[in-house]
Scaffold this motif. Structure first.
Motif, PDB file in Angstrom:
ATOM      1  N   HIS A 218      -1.413  -7.772   2.631  1.00  0.00           N
ATOM      2  CA  HIS A 218      -1.364  -7.336   4.033  1.00  0.00           C
ATOM      3  C   HIS A 218      -2.553  -6.432   4.332  1.00  0.00           C
ATOM      4  O   HIS A 218      -2.868  -5.519   3.579  1.00  0.00           O
ATOM      5  CB  HIS A 218      -0.035  -6.644   4.337  1.00  0.00           C
ATOM      6  CG  HIS A 218       1.085  -7.615   4.470  1.00  0.00           C
ATOM      7  ND1 HIS A 218       1.698  -8.188   3.374  1.00  0.00           N
ATOM      8  CD2 HIS A 218       1.672  -8.160   5.571  1.00  0.00           C
ATOM      9  CE1 HIS A 218       2.630  -9.031   3.790  1.00  0.00           C
ATOM     10  NE2 HIS A 218       2.630  -9.040   5.103  1.00  0.00           N
ATOM     11  N   THR A 219      -3.192  -6.724   5.444  1.00  0.00           N
ATOM     12  CA  THR A 219      -4.448  -6.065   5.763  1.00  0.00           C
ATOM     13  C   THR A 219      -4.622  -5.963   7.280  1.00  0.00           C
ATOM     14  O   THR A 219      -3.751  -6.389   8.045  1.00  0.00           O
ATOM     15  CB  THR A 219      -5.626  -6.856   5.138  1.00  0.00           C
ATOM     16  OG1 THR A 219      -6.837  -6.157   5.376  1.00  0.00           O
ATOM     17  CG2 THR A 219      -5.723  -8.256   5.701  1.00  0.00           C
TER      18      THR A 219
ATOM     19  N   SER B  22       4.736   0.459   9.324  1.00  0.00           N
ATOM     20  CA  SER B  22       3.911  -0.619   8.767  1.00  0.00           C
ATOM     21  C   SER B  22       4.647  -1.331   7.627  1.00  0.00           C
ATOM     22  O   SER B  22       4.588  -2.557   7.501  1.00  0.00           O
ATOM     23  CB  SER B  22       2.580  -0.064   8.261  1.00  0.00           C
ATOM     24  OG  SER B  22       1.800   0.417   9.332  1.00  0.00           O
ATOM     25  N   LEU B  23       5.341  -0.561   6.792  1.00  0.00           N
ATOM     26  CA  LEU B  23       6.116  -1.178   5.716  1.00  0.00           C
ATOM     27  C   LEU B  23       7.227  -2.053   6.277  1.00  0.00           C
ATOM     28  O   LEU B  23       7.508  -3.146   5.757  1.00  0.00           O
ATOM     29  CB  LEU B  23       6.700  -0.098   4.808  1.00  0.00           C
ATOM     30  CG  LEU B  23       5.699   0.673   3.945  1.00  0.00           C
ATOM     31  CD1 LEU B  23       6.378   1.871   3.283  1.00  0.00           C
ATOM     32  CD2 LEU B  23       5.062  -0.219   2.898  1.00  0.00           C
TER      33      LEU B  23
ATOM     34  N   TRP C 286       0.238   4.125   0.644  1.00  0.00           N
ATOM     35  CA  TRP C 286      -0.133   5.088   1.676  1.00  0.00           C
ATOM     36  C   TRP C 286       0.342   4.657   3.063  1.00  0.00           C
ATOM     37  O   TRP C 286       0.131   5.371   4.046  1.00  0.00           O
ATOM     38  CB  TRP C 286      -1.656   5.274   1.714  1.00  0.00           C
ATOM     39  CG  TRP C 286      -2.241   5.700   0.410  1.00  0.00           C
ATOM     40  CD1 TRP C 286      -1.639   6.491  -0.528  1.00  0.00           C
ATOM     41  CD2 TRP C 286      -3.518   5.361  -0.116  1.00  0.00           C
ATOM     42  NE1 TRP C 286      -2.464   6.666  -1.613  1.00  0.00           N
ATOM     43  CE2 TRP C 286      -3.631   5.995  -1.386  1.00  0.00           C
ATOM     44  CE3 TRP C 286      -4.585   4.600   0.352  1.00  0.00           C
ATOM     45  CZ2 TRP C 286      -4.767   5.862  -2.185  1.00  0.00           C
ATOM     46  CZ3 TRP C 286      -5.719   4.494  -0.445  1.00  0.00           C
ATOM     47  CH2 TRP C 286      -5.806   5.112  -1.687  1.00  0.00           C
ATOM     48  N   LEU C 287       0.967   3.476   3.155  1.00  0.00           N
ATOM     49  CA  LEU C 287       1.418   2.994   4.463  1.00  0.00           C
ATOM     50  C   LEU C 287       2.584   3.821   4.985  1.00  0.00           C
ATOM     51  O   LEU C 287       3.420   4.313   4.217  1.00  0.00           O
ATOM     52  CB  LEU C 287       1.857   1.531   4.368  1.00  0.00           C
ATOM     53  CG  LEU C 287       0.769   0.456   4.297  1.00  0.00           C
ATOM     54  CD1 LEU C 287       1.422  -0.916   4.261  1.00  0.00           C
ATOM     55  CD2 LEU C 287      -0.201   0.549   5.472  1.00  0.00           C
ATOM     56  N   LYS C 288       2.656   3.933   6.321  1.00  0.00           N
ATOM     57  CA  LYS C 288       3.784   4.600   6.961  1.00  0.00           C
ATOM     58  C   LYS C 288       4.944   3.623   7.092  1.00  0.00           C
ATOM     59  O   LYS C 288       4.795   2.416   6.943  1.00  0.00           O
ATOM     60  CB  LYS C 288       3.362   5.148   8.319  1.00  0.00           C
ATOM     61  CG  LYS C 288       2.296   6.243   8.219  1.00  0.00           C
ATOM     62  CD  LYS C 288       1.927   6.791   9.581  1.00  0.00           C
ATOM     63  CE  LYS C 288       0.878   7.895   9.461  1.00  0.00           C
ATOM     64  NZ  LYS C 288       0.476   8.431  10.796  1.00  0.00           N
TER      65      LYS C 288
ATOM     66  N   PRO D 151       0.122  -4.453   9.842  1.00  0.00           N
ATOM     67  CA  PRO D 151      -0.589  -5.260   8.835  1.00  0.00           C
ATOM     68  C   PRO D 151      -0.226  -6.737   8.938  1.00  0.00           C
ATOM     69  O   PRO D 151       0.906  -7.102   9.275  1.00  0.00           O
ATOM     70  CB  PRO D 151      -0.097  -4.668   7.516  1.00  0.00           C
ATOM     71  CG  PRO D 151       0.342  -3.287   7.853  1.00  0.00           C
ATOM     72  CD  PRO D 151       0.900  -3.376   9.244  1.00  0.00           C
TER      73      PRO D 151
ATOM     74  N   ASN E  82       0.846  -1.181   0.000  1.00  0.00           N
ATOM     75  CA  ASN E  82       0.000   0.000   0.000  1.00  0.00           C
ATOM     76  C   ASN E  82       0.889   1.241   0.000  1.00  0.00           C
ATOM     77  O   ASN E  82       1.682   1.449   0.926  1.00  0.00           O
ATOM     78  CB  ASN E  82      -0.909  -0.025   1.237  1.00  0.00           C
ATOM     79  CG  ASN E  82      -1.939   1.077   1.246  1.00  0.00           C
ATOM     80  OD1 ASN E  82      -1.718   2.161   0.705  1.00  0.00           O
ATOM     81  ND2 ASN E  82      -3.062   0.815   1.882  1.00  0.00           N
TER      82      ASN E  82
ATOM     83  N   GLY F  79      -4.591  -3.406   9.407  1.00  0.00           N
ATOM     84  CA  GLY F  79      -3.573  -2.637  10.115  1.00  0.00           C
ATOM     85  C   GLY F  79      -4.125  -1.547  11.003  1.00  0.00           C
ATOM     86  O   GLY F  79      -3.383  -0.701  11.492  1.00  0.00           O
TER      87      GLY F  79
END
Length: 314
Positions: free
Chosen positions: A189-190, A115-116, A110-112, A197, A108, A192
């Motif tokens: 990945h979901t 989270s990545l 838009w993930l920070k 995630p 994603n 979160g």
């Protein structure tokens, strides 16, 4: 069985080779892709702006990119993380990974960073594909402990990083890589919102089932032209839109533009028939003052998910 038995007899009598036909027992999305390239080579496969490719052209690009990824990571069944917006490159990468029997790990955009980093710790991808050197440097800290090759789509100052274009220069012949319905195809990945995630595995058999339910639910047909505006790192695009289009040998019109004017222009110029999106996009379209000026007569299906839809918009 009967057709298979009489085919060689008819070929001898008519002195002609039989045209390819759909073989029974498609078990994986790779089977779908190979069939689409074999049976519909001249059919439009994907459009991204001015770029338009047939299934034959896409098949060549997929084979070459798969070989390039294989030569870079040194194995089949790779885990390939993709940090890209909607684009033709994403389309080719998706099918190249399937050709290698690998698992695509959509990231994603838009993930920070925390989270990545959690995604990388969980998956340890063999390859990461990003837009440019700036994004590669951002991932340098995130993936510092992972043995991950990094490839950029755009060439830049980071001369030590291979570009996606350079991977197309590999010999397209690669060893036969075994693949079954139980093998992984996607690690999505979901969830979160309460924690980092979590990876959800989609097998090829899961995607085959999803293609069937997608066609049944939306009555997709071989005459459809699909607009792909949902993020390609999201489940709708990767679970439904791409594999179903390949199964039915139909085109996807790829865009990252969610502005109502741009979307209505695409619907009009490309003869879009199906439009899957989110309520906020449809609300902006309905509010467009010039909506009546566009020809949307080709559009037969609008589907939405992701949030509640106001009755007034419907």
């Amino acid at each position: 069985y009967v057709a298979d038995a009489i085919e060689p007899v008819l070929e001898r009598l008519l002195s002609a080779s039989a045209s390819p036909v759909r073989k029974p027992g498609l078990m994986t999305t790779r089977d779908m892709w190979d069939e689409a390239v074999a049976l519909a080579p001249d059919q439009l496969a994907a459009v991204d702006g001015a770029r338009r490719i047939s299934y034959a052209q896409a098949g060549e690009m997929v084979a070459q990119l798969a070989a390039g990824i294989y030569s870079l990571v040194g194995k089949g069944h790779p885990r390939v993380a993709v940090f890209l917006p909607n684009c033709l490159e994403y389309f080719i990468i998706y099918w190249a990974v399937q050709r290698l029997g690998g698992a695509i790990v959509p990231l994603n955009t838009w993930l920070k960073q925390d989270s990545l980093a959690a995604v990388f710790k969980n998956v340890s991808p063999d390859l990461l594909i990003v837009r440019d050197g700036r994004e590669a440097r951002m991932f340098a800290d995130i993936a510092s402990d992972a043995a991950t090759c990094v490839v950029t789509v755009r060439p830049g100052k980071d001369a030590d990083l291979p570009t996606l274009g350079s991977l197309y220069e590999s010999d397209p012949s690669i060893p036969e890589i075994a693949l079954s319905g139980d093998d992984m195809s996607i690690i999505m990945h979901t969830s979160g919102t309460t924690s980092v995630p979590k990876g959800a595995i989609m097998r090829h058999s899961d995607l085959m089932f999803n293609v069937m339910t997608t066609i049944n639910a939306h009555q997709f047909s071989t005459c459809d032209v699909h607009i792909l505006v949902n993020p390609m790192f999201h489940c709708t695009a990767l679970y439904s839109s791409l594999p179903t289009a390949a199964y039915q040998k139909t085109p996807v019109i790829i865009t990252s533009d969610t502005k109502p004017e741009g979307l209505m222009e695409l619907i009009q110029t490309e003869g879009i028939t199906t439009f899957l999106t989110v309520p906020s996009v449809l609300q902006r379209i309905v509010a467009l003052p010039t909506l009546d000026e566009y020809d949307a007569s080709s559009l037969r299906l609008v589907g939405y998910a992701g949030s509640p839809m106001p009755v007034s918009t419907i």
